[in-house]
Design a protein around this motif. Structure first.
Motif, PDB file in Angstrom:
ATOM      1  N   THR A  77       5.794  -4.064  15.122  1.00 50.40           N
ATOM      2  CA  THR A  77       4.384  -4.120  14.752  1.00 50.40           C
ATOM      3  C   THR A  77       4.014  -3.093  13.694  1.00 50.40           C
ATOM      4  OG1 THR A  77       3.829  -4.917  16.965  1.00 50.40           O
ATOM      5  CG2 THR A  77       2.032  -4.011  15.673  1.00 50.40           C
ATOM      6  N   VAL A  78       4.469  -1.878  13.831  1.00 49.26           N
ATOM      7  CA  VAL A  78       4.094  -0.822  12.884  1.00 49.26           C
ATOM      8  C   VAL A  78       4.596  -1.155  11.485  1.00 49.26           C
ATOM      9  CG1 VAL A  78       4.382   1.610  12.289  1.00 49.26           C
ATOM     10  CG2 VAL A  78       3.943   0.949  14.668  1.00 49.26           C
ATOM     11  N   LYS A  79       5.846  -1.568  11.367  1.00 40.26           N
ATOM     12  CA  LYS A  79       6.406  -1.880  10.045  1.00 40.26           C
ATOM     13  C   LYS A  79       5.726  -3.082   9.409  1.00 40.26           C
ATOM     14  CE  LYS A  79      10.949   0.184  10.506  1.00 40.26           C
ATOM     15  NZ  LYS A  79      12.400  -0.048  10.516  1.00 40.26           N
ATOM     16  N   ILE A  80       5.481  -4.115  10.195  1.00 41.29           N
ATOM     17  CA  ILE A  80       4.864  -5.307   9.612  1.00 41.29           C
ATOM     18  C   ILE A  80       3.421  -5.018   9.196  1.00 41.29           C
ATOM     19  CG2 ILE A  80       4.035  -6.417  11.739  1.00 41.29           C
ATOM     20  CD1 ILE A  80       5.017  -9.061  10.508  1.00 41.29           C
ATOM     21  N   LEU A  81       2.691  -4.272  10.003  1.00 40.31           N
ATOM     22  CA  LEU A  81       1.316  -3.937   9.652  1.00 40.31           C
ATOM     23  C   LEU A  81       1.276  -3.027   8.422  1.00 40.31           C
ATOM     24  CD1 LEU A  81      -1.625  -4.330  10.322  1.00 40.31           C
ATOM     25  CD2 LEU A  81      -1.463  -2.441  11.948  1.00 40.31           C
ATOM     26  N   THR A  82       2.173  -2.066   8.351  1.00 41.19           N
ATOM     27  CA  THR A  82       2.250  -1.191   7.180  1.00 41.19           C
ATOM     28  C   THR A  82       2.524  -2.013   5.927  1.00 41.19           C
ATOM     29  OG1 THR A  82       3.033   0.644   8.527  1.00 41.19           O
ATOM     30  CG2 THR A  82       3.466   0.779   6.167  1.00 41.19           C
ATOM     31  N   MET A  83       3.446  -2.947   6.019  1.00 37.19           N
ATOM     32  CA  MET A  83       3.773  -3.811   4.887  1.00 37.19           C
ATOM     33  C   MET A  83       2.551  -4.612   4.433  1.00 37.19           C
ATOM     34  SD  MET A  83       6.571  -6.887   4.819  1.00 37.19           S
ATOM     35  CE  MET A  83       5.566  -7.917   5.894  1.00 37.19           C
ATOM     36  N   LEU A  84       1.821  -5.163   5.381  1.00 36.97           N
ATOM     37  CA  LEU A  84       0.640  -5.958   5.048  1.00 36.97           C
ATOM     38  C   LEU A  84      -0.471  -5.098   4.450  1.00 36.97           C
ATOM     39  CD1 LEU A  84       0.538  -8.238   8.208  1.00 36.97           C
ATOM     40  CD2 LEU A  84       1.172  -8.929   5.886  1.00 36.97           C
ATOM     41  N   ARG A  86      -0.249  -2.394   2.752  1.00 35.26           N
ATOM     42  CA  ARG A  86       0.078  -1.943   1.383  1.00 35.26           C
ATOM     43  C   ARG A  86      -0.460  -2.899   0.332  1.00 35.26           C
ATOM     44  NH1 ARG A  86       6.103  -0.504   2.582  1.00 35.26           N
ATOM     45  NH2 ARG A  86       5.815   1.546   3.475  1.00 35.26           N
ATOM     46  N   ASN A  87      -0.566  -4.164   0.682  1.00 35.18           N
ATOM     47  CA  ASN A  87      -1.021  -5.169  -0.281  1.00 35.18           C
ATOM     48  C   ASN A  87      -2.540  -5.305  -0.362  1.00 35.18           C
ATOM     49  OD1 ASN A  87       1.601  -5.917  -1.078  1.00 35.18           O
ATOM     50  ND2 ASN A  87       1.818  -7.138   0.770  1.00 35.18           N
ATOM     51  N   LEU A  88      -3.259  -4.642   0.528  1.00 35.87           N
ATOM     52  CA  LEU A  88      -4.721  -4.712   0.487  1.00 35.87           C
ATOM     53  C   LEU A  88      -5.248  -3.797  -0.604  1.00 35.87           C
ATOM     54  CD1 LEU A  88      -5.713  -4.632   4.262  1.00 35.87           C
ATOM     55  CD2 LEU A  88      -5.385  -6.606   2.792  1.00 35.87           C
ATOM     56  N   GLN A  89      -6.259  -4.261  -1.311  1.00 32.85           N
ATOM     57  CA  GLN A  89      -6.870  -3.453  -2.355  1.00 32.85           C
ATOM     58  C   GLN A  89      -8.351  -3.310  -2.061  1.00 32.85           C
ATOM     59  OE1 GLN A  89      -5.945  -5.509  -5.926  1.00 32.85           O
ATOM     60  NE2 GLN A  89      -3.772  -5.112  -5.779  1.00 32.85           N
TER      61      GLN A  89
END
Length: 110
Positions: A77-84, A86-89
């Protein structure tokens, strides 16, 4: 004046029986500028095409953008949420977690 984009993230891992409730709770929102991201973390029974078709068939004008993805392997969960994230602006975001927190009522963001 256009409302600021709100990103709603639905995370999934081996809980397909609850994913549609979580998706529906986002689709029922009355805010008019929602980006919906549905991300599965390697479940065997998560069908990206089926999820996309369901959202496209049931969404209203409030869903401006849809992203559905599935990891090949579980990364946590932590890695996938971090990845997602990062793409938010400069977006406001809300996390929907099937089986843990389903929002039953329609509400307005800000």
């Amino acid at each position: 004046m256009e409302k600021e984009k709100v990103t709603c993230i639905v995370l999934s891992y081996n809980n397909i029986e609850f994913i549609y409730e979580a998706i529906n709770s986002v689709l029922l929102q009355d805010y008019m500028n929602i980006e919906l991201i549905i991300s599965d973390d390697g479940s065997e029974n998560f069908d990206v095409g089926e999820i996309k078709n369901y959202v496209e068939k049931n969404k209203g004008e409030n869903i401006e953008k849809l992203i559905v993805n599935k990891n090949v392997v579980n990364i946590g969960t932590v890695k996938i949420l971090t990845m997602l994230l990062r793409n938010l602006q400069e977006n406001i975001f809300f996390l929907w977690q099937p089986m843990i927190s389903l929002f039953q009522k329609v509400f307005s963001f800000c």
